[in-house]
Design an enzyme around this catalytic site. Structure first.
Site, PDB file in Angstrom:
ATOM      1  N   HIS A  52       0.817  -1.211   0.000  1.00  0.00           N
ATOM      2  CA  HIS A  52       0.000   0.000   0.000  1.00  0.00           C
ATOM      3  C   HIS A  52       0.854   1.266   0.000  1.00  0.00           C
ATOM      4  O   HIS A  52       1.905   1.338   0.620  1.00  0.00           O
ATOM      5  CB  HIS A  52      -0.928   0.009   1.217  1.00  0.00           C
ATOM      6  CG  HIS A  52      -0.197  -0.062   2.538  1.00  0.00           C
ATOM      7  ND1 HIS A  52       0.257   1.049   3.203  1.00  0.00           N
ATOM      8  CD2 HIS A  52       0.154  -1.127   3.295  1.00  0.00           C
ATOM      9  CE1 HIS A  52       0.846   0.685   4.325  1.00  0.00           C
ATOM     10  NE2 HIS A  52       0.803  -0.635   4.408  1.00  0.00           N
ATOM     11  N   ASP A  53       0.391   2.244  -0.760  1.00  0.00           N
ATOM     12  CA  ASP A  53       0.961   3.593  -0.781  1.00  0.00           C
ATOM     13  C   ASP A  53       2.348   3.674  -1.407  1.00  0.00           C
ATOM     14  O   ASP A  53       3.034   4.684  -1.258  1.00  0.00           O
ATOM     15  CB  ASP A  53       0.994   4.199   0.632  1.00  0.00           C
ATOM     16  CG  ASP A  53      -0.367   4.182   1.293  1.00  0.00           C
ATOM     17  OD1 ASP A  53      -1.269   4.872   0.794  1.00  0.00           O
ATOM     18  OD2 ASP A  53      -0.542   3.455   2.297  1.00  0.00           O
ATOM     19  N   GLY A  89       5.119  -0.943   2.725  1.00  0.00           N
ATOM     20  CA  GLY A  89       4.282   0.221   2.491  1.00  0.00           C
ATOM     21  C   GLY A  89       5.057   1.522   2.381  1.00  0.00           C
ATOM     22  O   GLY A  89       6.107   1.705   2.992  1.00  0.00           O
TER      23      GLY A  89
END
Length: 204
Positions: free
Chosen positions: A58-59, A76
């Site tokens: 994520h991200d 992340g």
């Protein structure tokens, strides 16, 4: 692809996974959308090669022409800039930045930022020099590579503070864009750690 982020803080917010054009994404690759802690977006640029079993958490923000070899894993909030290459089974700690044209060796565990044009290897990864092979393959001139070598040695010399060495390199190579890319990258790191040469090895 696009399954919920592997983050216990994720509360089901609407988030995105944006993948650019002309990418090759092979079998068993996993990519997660963003979270509220990172702008709710994970982004992959154009012309990337993501090999079997790689993971983009994520991200993460991945630039253009990036290669993730088999089972390379990004935690992340990792940023991977253009033309970087991550070797097979390498892992990158959350929030790390990988500079443009950098090379991360296979099986490496990266827990600090990697300068543009740098080459790192090991667990934990250390800076082994510049990615000379990659620079030559991408058409960098002999003169530019020579200046990068000299700037590298100055930046990681034992004398003076990093601020003093950054100023010296900036003054001497202010018209050399690749060298200034490294200077800017380090300056933007602020209090972040960057991968350093091991045991005083300043070879490039």
């Amino acid at each position: 692809m696009g399954n919920p982020p592997q983050d216990l803080k994720f509360g089901g917010e609407k988030s995105e996974l944006i993948i650019g054009d002309y990418n090759i994404i092979r079998e068993h690759v996993t990519m997660n959308p963003g979270t509220s802690g990172g702008g709710l977006v994970t982004k992959v640029g154009n012309n990337c090669l993501i090999m079997i079993g790689a993971h983009v958490a994520h991200d993460c923000i991945i630039g253009n022409n990036v290669i993730l070899a088999n089972n390379a894993s990004l935690a992340g909030h990792v940023v991977v800039n253009d033309y970087a290459i991550l070797g097979g089974l390498s892992g990158v700690h959350q929030f790390c930045r990988i500079g443009s044209h950098a090379m991360v060796g296979g099986l490496s565990a990266v827990e600090s930022d990697v300068i543009p044009y740098g080459s790192v290897i090991g667990n934990r990864a250390y800076l082994s020099g510049l990615n000379i092979v990659g620079l030559k393959r991408r058409g960098f001139t002999r003169e530019v590579i020579h200046d990068l070598r000299k700037a590298y040695r100055l930046l990681f010399a034992p004398e003076g503070t990093i601020q003093e060495r950054l100023k010296d390199v900036s003054d001497e190579f202010k018209n050399n864009e690749p060298v200034m890319d490294i200077v800017k990258f380090i300056e933007e790191s602020e209090n972040r750690a960057i991968c350093q040469p091991k045991n005083g090895n300043k070879n490039s």
